[in-house]
Design an enzyme around this catalytic site. Structure first.
Site, PDB file in Angstrom:
ATOM      1  N   ASP A  44      63.034  19.957  43.993  1.00  0.00           N
ATOM      2  CA  ASP A  44      63.850  18.742  43.918  1.00  0.00           C
ATOM      3  C   ASP A  44      64.918  18.771  45.017  1.00  0.00           C
ATOM      4  OD1 ASP A  44      65.559  20.626  42.863  1.00  0.00           O
ATOM      5  OD2 ASP A  44      66.068  19.468  41.055  1.00  0.00           O
ATOM      6  N   SER A  45      64.924  19.856  45.811  1.00  0.00           N
ATOM      7  CA  SER A  45      65.747  19.887  47.025  1.00  0.00           C
ATOM      8  C   SER A  45      65.353  18.738  47.950  1.00  0.00           C
ATOM      9  CB  SER A  45      65.574  21.221  47.762  1.00  0.00           C
ATOM     10  OG  SER A  45      64.209  21.553  47.902  1.00  0.00           O
ATOM     11  N   ASP A  83      58.679  20.882  40.717  1.00  0.00           N
ATOM     12  CA  ASP A  83      60.035  21.136  40.208  1.00  0.00           C
ATOM     13  C   ASP A  83      60.435  19.992  39.271  1.00  0.00           C
ATOM     14  OD1 ASP A  83      62.335  22.602  40.086  1.00  0.00           O
ATOM     15  OD2 ASP A  83      63.061  22.052  42.091  1.00  0.00           O
ATOM     16  N   LYS A 113      58.508  24.207  37.478  1.00  0.00           N
ATOM     17  CA  LYS A 113      59.723  25.023  37.453  1.00  0.00           C
ATOM     18  C   LYS A 113      60.831  24.227  36.788  1.00  0.00           C
ATOM     19  CE  LYS A 113      62.467  25.696  41.231  1.00  0.00           C
ATOM     20  NZ  LYS A 113      63.741  25.126  40.752  1.00  0.00           N
ATOM     21  N   GLU A 115      65.201  24.589  35.475  1.00  0.00           N
ATOM     22  CA  GLU A 115      66.427  25.375  35.617  1.00  0.00           C
ATOM     23  C   GLU A 115      67.064  25.713  34.266  1.00  0.00           C
ATOM     24  OE1 GLU A 115      69.147  23.363  38.284  1.00  0.00           O
ATOM     25  OE2 GLU A 115      67.630  23.205  39.864  1.00  0.00           O
ATOM     26  N   GLU A 178      68.696  32.453  41.915  1.00  0.00           N
ATOM     27  CA  GLU A 178      69.407  31.801  43.033  1.00  0.00           C
ATOM     28  C   GLU A 178      70.895  32.133  42.993  1.00  0.00           C
ATOM     29  OE1 GLU A 178      68.659  27.615  43.690  1.00  0.00           O
ATOM     30  OE2 GLU A 178      70.251  27.483  45.194  1.00  0.00           O
TER      31      GLU A 178
HETATM   32  O1  KIV Z   1      64.531  22.628  44.783  1.00  0.00           O
HETATM   33  C1  KIV Z   1      64.311  23.667  45.402  1.00  0.00           C
HETATM   34  O2  KIV Z   1      63.886  23.674  46.563  1.00  0.00           O
HETATM   35  C2  KIV Z   1      64.584  24.929  44.709  1.00  0.00           C
HETATM   36  C3  KIV Z   1      64.528  26.181  45.509  1.00  0.00           C
HETATM   37  C4  KIV Z   1      65.618  26.243  46.476  1.00  0.00           C
HETATM   38  C5  KIV Z   1      64.446  27.394  44.661  1.00  0.00           C
HETATM   39  O3  KIV Z   1      64.840  24.923  43.552  1.00  0.00           O
END
Ligand code: KIV
Length: 260
Positions: A44-45, A83, A113, A115, A178
Site C-alpha cells: 500500500d506504499s 497488502d 499482508k 499490519e 519494520e
Molecule cells: O507497503 C509497503 O510497501 C510495505 C513494505 C514497505 C513492507 O508495507
C-alpha cells in the site's frame, strides 16, 4: 509461482536470505520477477510512490486489487503478496476475510499482508483458517502513523517480541519487521520459526524488503536511513528527459534512423 511458503521456510532453516521487492505495475513486476526476487509485495506504499500521497491511509481496496492484478499476471516465479489497505480488515472480521479473499480470487495474489501484532491476531487466524496465507507486519506500521505520532522507530522490546510470537501463533507464514532496532529484530528472528522480513530492522532478519522506487533511486528528496539506492534512476531519467528536449528543439531527433 515457483516460490511457496515452504520454499521460504526452507530458506530460513538453511540460513539463505529471502529477497523481497515491492512492485505495482507491469514493468516493476517484470523487472523484480525476472531479476529473481523471492516475493513481490504489492504494497500500500503505492499511496506514496504511485499516487503521491503523504501516507498510505487513502489507499482503497479497489486500487490495491487493480495493481495486484497487473503484478500477478506479469510475474511468473515470485510469490505475490497483496497488502490489505487501511480499514479493509480492522472493523469487521467477515469483511476482513472477504477482502483478503478478493486478493486471491480477483487479483491472483498468493497471500495477503496486514499490519499489527496482538491486536490483529484473531484476524490473522480467521483469514488463515479460510485458506489464505497471511504475512504479518509489526514494529513501525505505517497505517497507524497517527497513533505512533509519526513514522517512528519502535523500541518496546517486550511488546515487539510478544507481537511476533502472537502473529506466528495465529498462523502467519512470515512477518515483516519494520523500523525496529537491529538487536530486537535479531532476537525475534531467533525466537520464531517463520521467516522475518526486515525493513529498517538490521541484517539479522531472514530476509529484506525495500520499496521499488527507493531501491532503484527513482525518488528525489528525503531518503530514510534504512534505504540503500542500488541504482540512481532519478538522475538517469532526469538526464534522459533533458536530452530528449534538447534534441527535439535542436532538430537532431528524430533522425533518419527513426523515420519511415
Ligand atoms: O507497503 C509497503 O510497501 C510495505 C513494505 C514497505 C513492507 O508495507
Amino acid at each position: 509461482m515457483s516460490v511457496t511458503r515452504n520454499t521460504l521456510l526452507k530458506m530460513k532453516e538453511n540460513n539463505e536470505k529471502i529477497v523481497v521487492l515491492t512492485a505495482y505495475d507491469y514493468y516493476s513486476a517484470k523487472l523484480a520477477d525476472e531479476g529473481g526476487v523471492h516475493m513481490i509485495l504489492v504494497g500500500d506504499s503505492l499511496g506514496m510512490v504511485i499516487q503521491g500521497e503523504s501516507s498510505t491511509l487513502p489507499v482503497t481496496m479497489d486500487e490495491m486489487l487493480y495493481h495486484t492484478k497487473i503484478v500477478s499476471k506479469t510475474a511468473k516465479n515470485a510469490m505475490i503478496i497483496g497488502d490489505m489497505p487501511f480499514m479493509s480488515y480492522q472493523a469487521d472480521i467477515n469483511d476482513a476475510i472477504m477482502n483478503a479473499g478478493r486478493f486471491l480470487k480477483e487479483a491472483g495474489a498468493h497471500a495477503v499482508k496486514l499490519e499489527g501484532g496482538v491486536t490483529v491476531k484473531n484476524v490473522i487466524r480467521e483469514i488463515s483458517n479460510a485458506g489464505i496465507p497471511v504475512q504479518g507486519h509489526i514494529g513501525l506500521t505505517p497505517q497507524s502513523v497517527h497513533n505512533m505520532g509519526g513514522f517512528k522507530v519502535q523500541r518496546d522490546e517486550e511488546r515487539l517480541i510478544n507481537d511476533a510470537v502472537e502473529v506466528e501463533q495465529a498462523g502467519a507464514f512470515s512477518v515483516v519487521l519494520e523500523g525496529i532496532p537491529a538487536d530486537i529484530a535479531e532476537k525475534i528472528s531467533q525466537k520464531i520459526s517463520i521467516p522475518t522480513i526486515g525493513i529498517g530492522a538490521g541484517a539479522s532478519c531472514d530476509g529484506q524488503v525495500l520499496v521499488f522506487h527507493d531501491a532503484l533511486g527513482l525518488n528525489s528528496g528525503h531518503i530514510p536511513k534504512f534505504v540503500k539506492k542500488f541504482a540512481n534512476l532519478h538522475e538517469e531519467a532526469t538526464k534522459g528527459i533533458s536530452k530528449f528536449i534538447e534534441e527535439v528543439q535542436s532538430g537532431e531527433f528524430p533522425g533518419k534512423d527513426h523515420c519511415y
